[in-house]
Design an enzyme around this catalytic site. Structure first.
Site, short mmCIF file in Angstrom:
data_model
loop_
_atom_site.label_atom_id
_atom_site.label_comp_id
_atom_site.label_asym_id
_atom_site.label_seq_id
_atom_site.Cartn_x
_atom_site.Cartn_y
_atom_site.Cartn_z
N SER A 74 0.83 -1.20 0.00
CA SER A 74 0.00 0.00 0.00
C SER A 74 0.87 1.26 0.00
O SER A 74 1.72 1.42 -0.86
CB SER A 74 -0.97 -0.04 1.19
N ASP A 218 -5.72 -3.81 -2.59
CA ASP A 218 -4.67 -3.51 -1.61
C ASP A 218 -4.10 -4.78 -0.97
O ASP A 218 -4.84 -5.63 -0.47
CB ASP A 218 -5.26 -2.61 -0.52
#
Length: 756
Positions: A74, A218
């Protein structure tokens, strides 16, 4: 005497233990005999909190510690990826402080990315409901991320030709999640921009990213702290910087972003506990970042500073580790800035996929790129925005496929916006009263490459506007427009002493045809002809009144600039509208009466002969620090050979430009002065004292022709105002207390919501 492997390993472990124990951390030093231990760096995800990683990188650079591999998830993948490409910690900090993070994490592009012809209608409605094939398609709220993608493409330009992330200056891997299976996906090759975007595609916040036959989100869903990945890459010593701290408590879930972020990361909790145990140097930052959430992009500077404080705390550990390794394995001097040279690129060919409603010819012409042309990253970004700014497209991405030295094929992937939108807004203004505004926008109506809309304001002072715009020309910089406009306002005429004389209903309508040429996204020039209809009707009989209607033709030249950085309360840029027109072919039915007796217009000096007019409205914003800006306003209304009393005069007063021929001026209500000639200047200071809350003191001065009301040729105005404003989901809310020396009265002006 040559050391044996055992003595060498013993000395390494002793030095490392000494270094780490002095910083109250633990190390498990593992190495391949005869080789320098490989230092791995792992950066966790954490949304805005991930920017604290920058401070750790700066401490590592200051210590001269060479990192041999990087993993991240991320936001950790973005910061770590940039570091692996060759950016130093200081360079990444400079980038992070300059970026507009709120715009990167928004589905609304910044105003400067929008084409000039779209800016006036852009971002002025509370609700926008898309329709596909006649059925509503409710917006999911998921961010496509065009601004983020373009920013990543700019930052990753130096490694555009590197398709194996192991070939970066520091080998790199990032983590994503297969949204279909929930499996961990380790990204180590392909398009680095796409990989970074996939690694931070927070579920329910960002759209999933397609890579191959997989849709990815993610990586924090399954592995937010990829220490295991670093070990798998061959790291002997792993430095793990963690900004997440696991799942947050209920009282820490303050925003929708926080809740969505939490929901997506339950599965990672068990993996996270294992990862901490495998760190050799663990750098927790949860305590330093406790005041901030994953959505705290408005506190970027504070988050970076928190990371720098933690970096200074960790510096002795990194320094001892670097000195120990350098003593055992001498190497060249440490270089923090390792970024490769970013050469221009020759585009061999351009291929576009994903087009459904718009044709490829329009796309390529608007792109303004030519095969075999040589371009920089900034030129490619500008080309994409030339197309994206038309609002036909939701997301435009590209891959550069190397085809020999300095040459690449450009593969563009497009996701289009729906063709039809229904939009709604609410407004209250001191002049127009309460309004419910409804808009229908349709693209490709009747013919392709066009945009049409109809907007209606339902109010006691109703308004209607309709426009058709068609892109033309080889580069699609020309446009042909047809439009109509209608307004019906209550307007009060004032005497020379600013006393109220007569309330009127003022009706105005036009039908307009024009040709426009956009020089760039901020500037346009054009020419057109407008048929205009004006009608005045007194609301009750008085000693003197003006009644009746007239119609005329207005052929004009126009020039406009809109370089504002945001729609409301901008901090920099110029907004300029200029029109020079010739009024002719008038058919007047206007009558002037005294005590109910019609007067001879010639004896009053009133006639409707041809005349010329100039109208200029300008606002220029100068940034004065991060929280304030200076606003400089200039307005000119000038009519030549004009003798039509109030009929086509400039309406002076008010705080917003909402009616025909208006010259806004602080201290007056709309129409307190009507004149054929006026020049006005105003200065305001816009200060954001709390988030989205503004204080706006303002002062203005003007000179105008007062002969319409029987006064002196040249008269003066001065006005002052103190305003308070708030930007809300319903639009800007602003209230101003104002005063004019000429009227001697304190007035209150309110505007709430998006104007028509």
């Amino acid at each position: 005497m040559k050391q044996g492997p055992f003595l060498r390993i013993t000395r390494i472990i002793s030095l490392l233990l000494l270094a780490i124990l002095s910083g109250h951390y633990t190390v498990e030093a593992q190495q391949t005999v005869g080789n320098k231990p490989r230092i791995g760096l792992t950066l966790s995800g954490g949304g805005a909190r991930g920017l604290a990683h920058i401070g750790i990188l700066e401490a590592i650079d200051s210590a001269g510690l060479k990192v041999d591999l990087v993993t991240g998830t991320s936001m950790g993948s973005i910061v770590g990826g940039l570091y692996a490409m060759g950016y130093s910690g200081n360079q990444i900090e400079a980038v992070a402080r300059k970026l507009n993070w709120n715009s990167l994490f928004s589905n609304q592009p910044v105003l400067t990315d929008i084409s000039y012809e779209e800016k006036r209608e852009y971002n002025k409605y509370i609700i926008e409901i898309p329709f596909e094939y006649g059925k509503p398609k409710l917006a999911s709220g998921v961010i496509s991320g065009e601004a983020l993608w373009l920013e990543l493409a700019r930052l990753c330009w130096p490694v555009k030709d590197v398709k194996n992330f192991g070939d970066f200056n520091i080998p790199f891997k990032c983590i994503a999640t297969d949204v279909a299976t929930g499996e961990i996906v380790t990204l180590d090759s392909g398009e680095i921009v796409t990989s970074l975007r996939a690694s931070m595609a927070i579920p329910s916040v960002f759209t999933a990213v397609k890579i191959g036959d997989r849709k990815l989100v993610d990586g924090g869903v399954v592995r937010n702290f990829p220490v295991i990945t670093a070990k798998d890459m061959g790291a002997d010593i792993v430095i793990g910087a963690n900004v997440s701290g696991g799942l947050r408590k209920a009282d820490q879930l303050l925003t929708p972003f926080d809740i969505l972020y939490q929901l997506g990361f339950y599965k990672d909790a068990a993996d996270f506990a294992k990862a901490i145990k495998q760190c050799d140097v663990y750098v927790p930052m949860n305590k330093e970042l406790e005041p901030y959430s994953a959505a705290s992009f408005g506190s970027v500077d504070s988050i970076i500073e928190a990371g720098r404080r933690k970096g200074r705390e960790m510096y002795p550990v990194f320094k001892h580790l670097a000195d120990s390794l350098n003593a055992l394995y001498p190497q060249g001097p440490f270089v923090a800035d390792r970024l490769p040279f970013a050469a221009d690129i020759e585009i061999s060919s351009i291929h576009v996929s994903g087009l459904v409603h718009s044709d490829q010819k329009f796309f390529l012409q608007r792109l303004h790129l030519k095969p075999n042309g040589c371009y920089t990253s900034a030129q490619l970004r500008n080309a994409i925005l030339n197309v994206y700014g038309t609002r036909f497209y939701k997301l435009i991405t590209y891959n550069l496929v190397p085809e020999g030295y300095g040459k690449s094929r450009m593969d563009i992937t497009v996701e289009e916006n729906p063709l039809t939108y229904v939009k709604v807004a609410l407004n209250y203004n001191t002049f127009t009263g309460a309004n419910a505004i409804v808009n229908l926008t349709q693209r490709n109506f009747i013919v392709p490459n066009s945009r049409s809309f109809v907007t209606v304001a339902i109010s006691e002072n109703p308004r209607l506007e309709a426009e058709y715009f068609k892109y033309l020309g080889r580069s699609r910089n020309f446009g042909f427009g047809l439009s109509t406009y209608y307004e019906n306002n209550g307007l009060t005429f004032y005497g020379d002493d600013f006393s109220k004389q007569q309330p009127y209903r003022s009706k105005y309508a036009n039908v307009n045809m024009d040709v426009q040429y956009t020089l760039n996204r901020d500037m346009s020039m054009g020419a057109g002809t407008r048929w205009e209809y004006i009608k005045y009707k007194p609301q009750f009989s008085n000693f003197q009144d003006v009644r009746g209607s007239t119609n005329q033709l207005n052929t004009y030249l126009s020039f406009g600039i809109n370089s504002l950085n945001q729609k409301f309360y901008p901090t920099k840029g110029l907004l300029l509208d200029f029109e020079a027109g010739y009024i002719y072919n008038q058919h007047s039915g206007i009558k002037v009466s005294f005590g109910g007796v019609d007067q001879d217009l010639d004896s009053l000096g009133v006639n409707f002969k041809d005349y010329q007019r100039l109208l200029l409205n300008m606002k220029y914003y100068i940034p004065m620090g991060r929280k304030s800006a200076l606003e400089l306003d200039g307005n000119i209304g000038y009519s030549i050979n004009y003798s039509e009393s109030v009929v086509n005069g400039y309406v002076v007063g008010g705080m917003t430009n909402i009616t025909r021929n208006q010259v806004p001026f602080v201290g007056l209500y709309e129409g307190e002065v009507i004149t054929p000639k006026i020049g006005a200047v105003q200065v305001a200071w816009q200060y954001e004292f709390l988030r989205n809350l503004f204080a706006i003191p303002r002062i203005g001065a003007a000179v105008y022709d007062g002969q319409i009301t029987g006064g002196e040729r040249y008269k003066y105005l001065s006005g002052y105002g103190l305003g308070a404003a708030y930007t809300s989901r319903l639009g800007p809310i602003e209230a101003t207390i104002m005063y004019s020396d000429q009227t001697g009265k304190l007035k209150f002006y309110v505007n709430m919501g998006f104007n028509f």
